[in-house]
Motif scaffolding. Sequence first.
Motif, PDB file in Angstrom:
ATOM      1  N   ILE A 173      45.477  81.189  25.493  1.00  0.00           N
ATOM      2  CA  ILE A 173      45.726  80.802  23.661  1.00  0.00           C
ATOM      3  C   ILE A 173      46.565  81.060  23.327  1.00  0.00           C
ATOM      4  CG2 ILE A 173      44.711  81.207  21.485  1.00  0.00           C
ATOM      5  CD1 ILE A 173      42.048  81.326  23.015  1.00  0.00           C
ATOM      6  N   GLU A 174      47.194  82.106  23.546  1.00  0.00           N
ATOM      7  CA  GLU A 174      49.224  82.334  23.146  1.00  0.00           C
ATOM      8  C   GLU A 174      49.972  81.378  23.850  1.00  0.00           C
ATOM      9  OE1 GLU A 174      48.045  86.946  21.565  1.00  0.00           O
ATOM     10  OE2 GLU A 174      48.795  86.652  23.682  1.00  0.00           O
ATOM     11  N   ILE A 175      49.513  81.517  24.704  1.00  0.00           N
ATOM     12  CA  ILE A 175      50.416  80.597  25.969  1.00  0.00           C
ATOM     13  C   ILE A 175      50.057  79.119  25.190  1.00  0.00           C
ATOM     14  CG2 ILE A 175      51.234  79.571  27.802  1.00  0.00           C
ATOM     15  CD1 ILE A 175      50.521  82.299  28.939  1.00  0.00           C
ATOM     16  N   GLY A 176      49.277  78.502  24.976  1.00  0.00           N
ATOM     17  CA  GLY A 176      48.841  77.293  24.080  1.00  0.00           C
ATOM     18  C   GLY A 176      49.532  77.083  23.031  1.00  0.00           C
ATOM     19  N   THR A 177      49.570  77.995  22.023  1.00  0.00           N
ATOM     20  CA  THR A 177      49.806  77.985  20.909  1.00  0.00           C
ATOM     21  C   THR A 177      51.618  77.768  20.506  1.00  0.00           C
ATOM     22  OG1 THR A 177      48.080  79.141  19.901  1.00  0.00           O
ATOM     23  CG2 THR A 177      50.139  79.486  18.989  1.00  0.00           C
ATOM     24  N   GLU A 178      52.093  78.826  22.265  1.00  0.00           N
ATOM     25  CA  GLU A 178      53.872  78.878  21.887  1.00  0.00           C
ATOM     26  C   GLU A 178      54.420  77.693  22.286  1.00  0.00           C
ATOM     27  OE1 GLU A 178      56.825  81.811  23.889  1.00  0.00           O
ATOM     28  OE2 GLU A 178      54.828  82.606  23.086  1.00  0.00           O
ATOM     29  N   ILE A 179      53.689  76.523  23.371  1.00  0.00           N
ATOM     30  CA  ILE A 179      54.843  75.661  24.045  1.00  0.00           C
ATOM     31  C   ILE A 179      53.816  74.441  23.773  1.00  0.00           C
ATOM     32  CG2 ILE A 179      55.420  77.622  26.268  1.00  0.00           C
ATOM     33  CD1 ILE A 179      53.373  76.241  27.949  1.00  0.00           C
ATOM     34  N   PHE A 180      53.058  74.121  22.615  1.00  0.00           N
ATOM     35  CA  PHE A 180      52.447  73.731  22.699  1.00  0.00           C
ATOM     36  C   PHE A 180      50.946  72.580  23.554  1.00  0.00           C
ATOM     37  CE2 PHE A 180      56.457  73.830  20.194  1.00  0.00           C
ATOM     38  CZ  PHE A 180      56.114  73.910  19.315  1.00  0.00           C
ATOM     39  N   LEU A 181      50.458  73.369  23.883  1.00  0.00           N
ATOM     40  CA  LEU A 181      49.321  73.003  24.738  1.00  0.00           C
ATOM     41  C   LEU A 181      48.661  74.037  24.758  1.00  0.00           C
ATOM     42  CD1 LEU A 181      51.300  73.196  28.620  1.00  0.00           C
ATOM     43  CD2 LEU A 181      51.069  71.122  27.145  1.00  0.00           C
ATOM     44  N   SER A 182      47.444  73.040  24.871  1.00  0.00           N
ATOM     45  CA  SER A 182      46.196  72.998  25.189  1.00  0.00           C
ATOM     46  C   SER A 182      45.701  74.220  26.344  1.00  0.00           C
ATOM     47  CB  SER A 182      44.902  72.184  24.930  1.00  0.00           C
ATOM     48  OG  SER A 182      44.617  71.781  26.756  1.00  0.00           O
ATOM     49  N   PRO A 183      44.640  75.041  25.334  1.00  0.00           N
ATOM     50  CA  PRO A 183      44.353  76.513  26.733  1.00  0.00           C
ATOM     51  C   PRO A 183      44.140  76.077  27.955  1.00  0.00           C
ATOM     52  CG  PRO A 183      43.792  76.900  24.671  1.00  0.00           C
ATOM     53  CD  PRO A 183      43.958  75.390  24.164  1.00  0.00           C
ATOM     54  N   ILE A 189      47.824  74.704  34.537  1.00  0.00           N
ATOM     55  CA  ILE A 189      49.115  75.040  34.878  1.00  0.00           C
ATOM     56  C   ILE A 189      48.703  76.189  36.205  1.00  0.00           C
ATOM     57  CG2 ILE A 189      51.426  75.975  34.711  1.00  0.00           C
ATOM     58  CD1 ILE A 189      50.916  73.187  32.265  1.00  0.00           C
ATOM     59  N   LYS A 190      47.596  77.290  35.385  1.00  0.00           N
ATOM     60  CA  LYS A 190      47.998  78.725  36.254  1.00  0.00           C
ATOM     61  C   LYS A 190      47.167  78.283  37.132  1.00  0.00           C
ATOM     62  CE  LYS A 190      45.244  82.901  35.353  1.00  0.00           C
ATOM     63  NZ  LYS A 190      44.272  84.177  34.616  1.00  0.00           N
ATOM     64  N   GLN A 191      46.640  77.527  37.577  1.00  0.00           N
ATOM     65  CA  GLN A 191      45.589  77.284  38.746  1.00  0.00           C
ATOM     66  C   GLN A 191      46.314  76.765  39.883  1.00  0.00           C
ATOM     67  OE1 GLN A 191      42.155  79.128  39.549  1.00  0.00           O
ATOM     68  NE2 GLN A 191      43.549  77.983  41.284  1.00  0.00           N
ATOM     69  N   ARG A 192      47.248  75.764  39.483  1.00  0.00           N
ATOM     70  CA  ARG A 192      48.504  75.113  39.770  1.00  0.00           C
ATOM     71  C   ARG A 192      49.549  76.012  41.058  1.00  0.00           C
ATOM     72  NH1 ARG A 192      49.623  70.984  36.864  1.00  0.00           N
ATOM     73  NH2 ARG A 192      51.649  71.996  36.598  1.00  0.00           N
ATOM     74  N   LEU A 193      49.381  77.032  39.962  1.00  0.00           N
ATOM     75  CA  LEU A 193      50.833  78.228  40.023  1.00  0.00           C
ATOM     76  C   LEU A 193      50.019  78.615  41.274  1.00  0.00           C
ATOM     77  CD1 LEU A 193      51.719  79.381  36.848  1.00  0.00           C
ATOM     78  CD2 LEU A 193      53.277  77.991  39.039  1.00  0.00           C
TER      79      LEU A 193
END
Length: 215
Positions: A173-183, A189-193
Amino acid sequence: MDKIKIAIADDYAIFRDGLKVGLNQDQNMEVTVEAGNGTELLERLEKNVVDVILMDLRMPGMDGMEATKRIRERFVQTKIIAVTLHDEDSFIVHLMEIGANAYLLKDADPLDIREAIYAVHLHGYYFNDLVNKALLKKLITKGNFKPAFNQKVELSDRELEVLQLICDEKTAIEIGTEIFLSPRSVEGIKQRLIDKIGVRNTAGLVLFAVKNGLI
């Protein structure tokens, strides 16, 4: 928040009892499963879903290392914290590679144990500054081990950005807020990493970032 459901696996009942009493004093935590070895733990996890496991490494029958491998295959979302007397580098590196989310010594302060539980539950990993992170960085600097990472991986700018924020202990949630993406997009992206790099969990992503000088 819902209570964090915890399992304790250790062959010493007195240690389990002490941990249970201490953790149950936290209103956000509840010990719901106890086991004396890995086999008992796996059997009880089939009937009782938990969020976090505190697990000794040396137990009769199935030890903590084998149990960690099997839990990673069958209970993907469950977080594992190794709590052991062994501070050898090989134990720490091996446990992180096979899927543990944190590694603590049994003489850790009770506050550190609770902090680790909250951290792995919220962020997926916890590196103790005095033991885990220092030893991992030392090993990486000296090149004393070769993790099973995909060394030819190429990450996009967005993936690198998300990886850095994961290392900063940001939630989806915090990452999404910072880079303007949904959680949900962040989790994708995390799973892709995880798939690209060839690790098992968030702790593996952080280990990869440390090894490659990204943090």
